[in-house]
Design a protein around this motif. Sequence first.
Motif, PDB file in Angstrom:
ATOM      1  N   TRP A   1       0.299  14.160   5.761  1.00 46.33           N
ATOM      2  CA  TRP A   1       0.100  14.081   7.283  1.00 46.33           C
ATOM      3  C   TRP A   1      -1.632  13.685   7.588  1.00 46.33           C
ATOM      4  CZ3 TRP A   1       1.697  12.076  11.379  1.00 46.33           C
ATOM      5  CH2 TRP A   1       1.002  12.423  12.588  1.00 46.33           C
ATOM      6  N   ASP A   2      -2.507  14.428   6.607  1.00 45.58           N
ATOM      7  CA  ASP A   2      -3.877  14.304   6.908  1.00 45.58           C
ATOM      8  C   ASP A   2      -4.273  12.844   6.393  1.00 45.58           C
ATOM      9  OD1 ASP A   2      -4.182  17.171   7.886  1.00 45.58           O
ATOM     10  OD2 ASP A   2      -4.598  17.720   5.869  1.00 45.58           O
ATOM     11  N   GLU A   3      -3.644  12.553   5.253  1.00 39.12           N
ATOM     12  CA  GLU A   3      -4.387  11.082   4.856  1.00 39.12           C
ATOM     13  C   GLU A   3      -3.856  10.071   5.815  1.00 39.12           C
ATOM     14  OE1 GLU A   3      -4.486   8.439   0.861  1.00 39.12           O
ATOM     15  OE2 GLU A   3      -2.552   9.641   1.266  1.00 39.12           O
ATOM     16  N   LEU A   4      -2.266  10.358   6.363  1.00 38.76           N
ATOM     17  CA  LEU A   4      -1.779   9.383   7.336  1.00 38.76           C
ATOM     18  C   LEU A   4      -2.610   9.340   8.612  1.00 38.76           C
ATOM     19  CD1 LEU A   4       0.442   7.175   7.416  1.00 38.76           C
ATOM     20  CD2 LEU A   4       1.943   9.159   8.474  1.00 38.76           C
ATOM     21  N   ARG A   5      -3.279  10.366   8.920  1.00 34.41           N
ATOM     22  CA  ARG A   5      -4.054  10.484  10.281  1.00 34.41           C
ATOM     23  C   ARG A   5      -5.285   9.773   9.862  1.00 34.41           C
ATOM     24  NH1 ARG A   5      -5.690  15.891  11.673  1.00 34.41           N
ATOM     25  NH2 ARG A   5      -6.543  14.962  13.541  1.00 34.41           N
TER      26      ARG A   5
ATOM     27  N   ILE B   1       0.991  -1.138   0.056  1.00 33.78           N
ATOM     28  CA  ILE B   1       0.023  -0.014  -0.034  1.00 33.78           C
ATOM     29  C   ILE B   1       0.811   1.266  -0.077  1.00 33.78           C
ATOM     30  CG2 ILE B   1      -1.844   1.004   1.153  1.00 33.78           C
ATOM     31  CD1 ILE B   1      -2.555  -1.686   2.757  1.00 33.78           C
ATOM     32  N   ARG B   2       0.497   2.243  -0.555  1.00 32.36           N
ATOM     33  CA  ARG B   2       1.060   3.425  -0.689  1.00 32.36           C
ATOM     34  C   ARG B   2       0.173   4.905  -0.218  1.00 32.36           C
ATOM     35  NH1 ARG B   2      -0.383   6.559  -5.135  1.00 32.36           N
ATOM     36  NH2 ARG B   2      -1.165   5.221  -6.990  1.00 32.36           N
ATOM     37  N   MET B   3       0.761   5.802  -0.018  1.00 31.02           N
ATOM     38  CA  MET B   3      -0.055   7.025   0.209  1.00 31.02           C
ATOM     39  C   MET B   3      -0.765   7.345  -1.098  1.00 31.02           C
ATOM     40  SD  MET B   3       0.268   7.254   3.175  1.00 31.02           S
ATOM     41  CE  MET B   3      -0.917   8.414   3.611  1.00 31.02           C
ATOM     42  N   SER B   4      -1.873   7.756  -1.324  1.00 27.17           N
ATOM     43  CA  SER B   4      -2.387   8.282  -2.447  1.00 27.17           C
ATOM     44  C   SER B   4      -1.845   9.290  -3.225  1.00 27.17           C
ATOM     45  CB  SER B   4      -3.895   8.355  -2.081  1.00 27.17           C
ATOM     46  OG  SER B   4      -4.602   7.514  -1.316  1.00 27.17           O
ATOM     47  N   GLU B   5      -1.418  10.259  -2.986  1.00 24.34           N
ATOM     48  CA  GLU B   5      -1.007  11.275  -3.813  1.00 24.34           C
ATOM     49  C   GLU B   5       0.298  11.652  -3.587  1.00 24.34           C
ATOM     50  OE1 GLU B   5      -3.086  13.072  -5.662  1.00 24.34           O
ATOM     51  OE2 GLU B   5      -4.703  11.992  -4.549  1.00 24.34           O
TER      52      GLU B   5
ATOM     53  N   HIS C   1       6.835  -0.100 -11.319  1.00 18.45           N
ATOM     54  CA  HIS C   1       6.856  -0.962 -10.031  1.00 18.45           C
ATOM     55  C   HIS C   1       5.737  -0.486  -9.395  1.00 18.45           C
ATOM     56  CE1 HIS C   1       8.725  -3.421  -7.082  1.00 18.45           C
ATOM     57  NE2 HIS C   1       8.106  -2.809  -6.053  1.00 18.45           N
ATOM     58  N   MET C   2       5.563   0.787  -9.071  1.00 20.21           N
ATOM     59  CA  MET C   2       4.509   1.137  -7.953  1.00 20.21           C
ATOM     60  C   MET C   2       3.170   0.906  -8.546  1.00 20.21           C
ATOM     61  SD  MET C   2       6.363   2.563  -5.422  1.00 20.21           S
ATOM     62  CE  MET C   2       4.954   3.060  -4.681  1.00 20.21           C
ATOM     63  N   GLU C   3       3.163   1.215 -10.044  1.00 20.24           N
ATOM     64  CA  GLU C   3       1.805   0.927 -10.676  1.00 20.24           C
ATOM     65  C   GLU C   3       1.255  -0.466 -10.614  1.00 20.24           C
ATOM     66  OE1 GLU C   3      -1.727   1.659 -12.577  1.00 20.24           O
ATOM     67  OE2 GLU C   3      -0.450   3.145 -11.811  1.00 20.24           O
ATOM     68  N   ALA C   4       2.415  -1.396 -10.760  1.00 21.03           N
ATOM     69  CA  ALA C   4       2.350  -3.122 -11.089  1.00 21.03           C
ATOM     70  C   ALA C   4       1.753  -3.629  -9.461  1.00 21.03           C
ATOM     71  CB  ALA C   4       3.492  -3.556 -11.386  1.00 21.03           C
ATOM     72  N   PHE C   5       2.439  -3.064  -8.315  1.00 17.65           N
ATOM     73  CA  PHE C   5       2.258  -3.866  -7.103  1.00 17.65           C
ATOM     74  C   PHE C   5       1.749  -3.005  -6.040  1.00 17.65           C
ATOM     75  CE2 PHE C   5       6.214  -5.443  -9.513  1.00 17.65           C
ATOM     76  CZ  PHE C   5       5.852  -6.719  -9.622  1.00 17.65           C
ATOM     77  N   TYR C   6       1.721  -1.712  -6.079  1.00 22.79           N
ATOM     78  CA  TYR C   6       1.059  -0.803  -5.017  1.00 22.79           C
ATOM     79  C   TYR C   6      -0.351  -0.563  -5.187  1.00 22.79           C
ATOM     80  CZ  TYR C   6       5.374  -0.715  -2.565  1.00 22.79           C
ATOM     81  OH  TYR C   6       6.452  -1.042  -1.658  1.00 22.79           O
ATOM     82  N   ARG C   7      -1.216  -0.447  -3.989  1.00 25.57           N
ATOM     83  CA  ARG C   7      -2.489   0.377  -4.348  1.00 25.57           C
ATOM     84  C   ARG C   7      -2.761   1.623  -3.568  1.00 25.57           C
ATOM     85  NH1 ARG C   7      -6.079  -4.003  -1.998  1.00 25.57           N
ATOM     86  NH2 ARG C   7      -7.767  -2.642  -2.769  1.00 25.57           N
ATOM     87  N   PRO C   8      -2.967   2.631  -3.849  1.00 21.71           N
ATOM     88  CA  PRO C   8      -3.231   3.756  -3.122  1.00 21.71           C
ATOM     89  C   PRO C   8      -4.295   3.468  -1.759  1.00 21.71           C
ATOM     90  CG  PRO C   8      -4.566   4.014  -4.965  1.00 21.71           C
ATOM     91  CD  PRO C   8      -3.689   2.712  -5.169  1.00 21.71           C
ATOM     92  N   PHE C   9      -3.971   4.138  -0.768  1.00 24.64           N
ATOM     93  CA  PHE C   9      -4.757   3.890   0.549  1.00 24.64           C
ATOM     94  C   PHE C   9      -6.142   4.215   0.215  1.00 24.64           C
ATOM     95  CE2 PHE C   9      -6.801   5.749   4.536  1.00 24.64           C
ATOM     96  CZ  PHE C   9      -6.898   4.519   5.010  1.00 24.64           C
TER      97      PHE C   9
END
Length: 306
Positions: free
Chosen positions: A123-127, A70-74, A84-92
């Motif tokens: 930070w806002d998304e991480l919260r 999982i990665r941060m969305s923006e 690599h990010m596109e193939a294996f990660y989903r945005p939160f």
Amino acid sequence: MPITLPETLPAFDILSQEGVMVMSPGRAATQDIRPLRFGLLNLMPKKIQTENQFARLIGATPLQIDFQLIRMSEHQTKNTAAEHMEAFYRPFAEVEASGERFDGLIITGAPIEQIPFEEVTYWDELRRVFDWTQTHVFSTFGVCWGGMAMAYHFHGVNKHALDHKAFGCFRHHNCAPASPYLRGFSDDLLVPVSRWTEMRGDEIKAAGMKILLDSDETGPCLVEDAAHRALYVFNHFEYDSGTLKEEYDRDVSVGKPINVPLNYYPDDDPSQTPSNRWKSHAHLLYGNWVNEVYQGTPYDLADIGR
């Protein structure tokens, strides 16, 4: 039992060559078993290195693990290929919208510890992630800056700047031998440390959290936050044998002031090959965590957080 990873993820071949049991999603789908679902919210710049480190520890347990990245969305990483990010990660944001749940979630550190939490761009998304864990994750493991950020979010306990970087392998003592997370641990042990900030023991205790591992030199290392079903580790059990060397060589190459990592190279001589003296405790810690998750998590994922 194996850890389930996409066959094209670099960690699949690396861990297979190391003897870790790895299974493709297609093969896993044919087994009549509910694997534990673990997510890795990866905030580190070197995504692939971090994937390997945590997948190695999670994949060493005797349980089948479905490992999701999982990665941060923006936030866009500059150190890992976009493919690599596109193939294996989903945005939160996508994970959040799906309503899916996880047995365990690891939130990594990030090289931004000298920035106030509120000034971090995501930070806002991480919260939102932290609050989401309380209803959608059975147990969360915050690592280094990730653990500090969770302690700040849930308890208002802030990090404190150090006069110089805590850098090297430091001796820690076992403060809670009866803790299930420290099953099999020695009375004292060496742990890699690499940070410019610290969390203070008196403030952690005052907030109702429990210190499991502590160091006279670098302070609290492992903290249990039972109220939020979380562990926070401020140091780096997951590091490879050469990770501190890479950090030291990187800083030296750009002229950054940095001390030789203490108690890492034989005789503190950076011309020698460093020894790994923490690997066994790393496997114990993450294996104990996975086991505790397995013992307590609901069989029906829909019941997690209820």
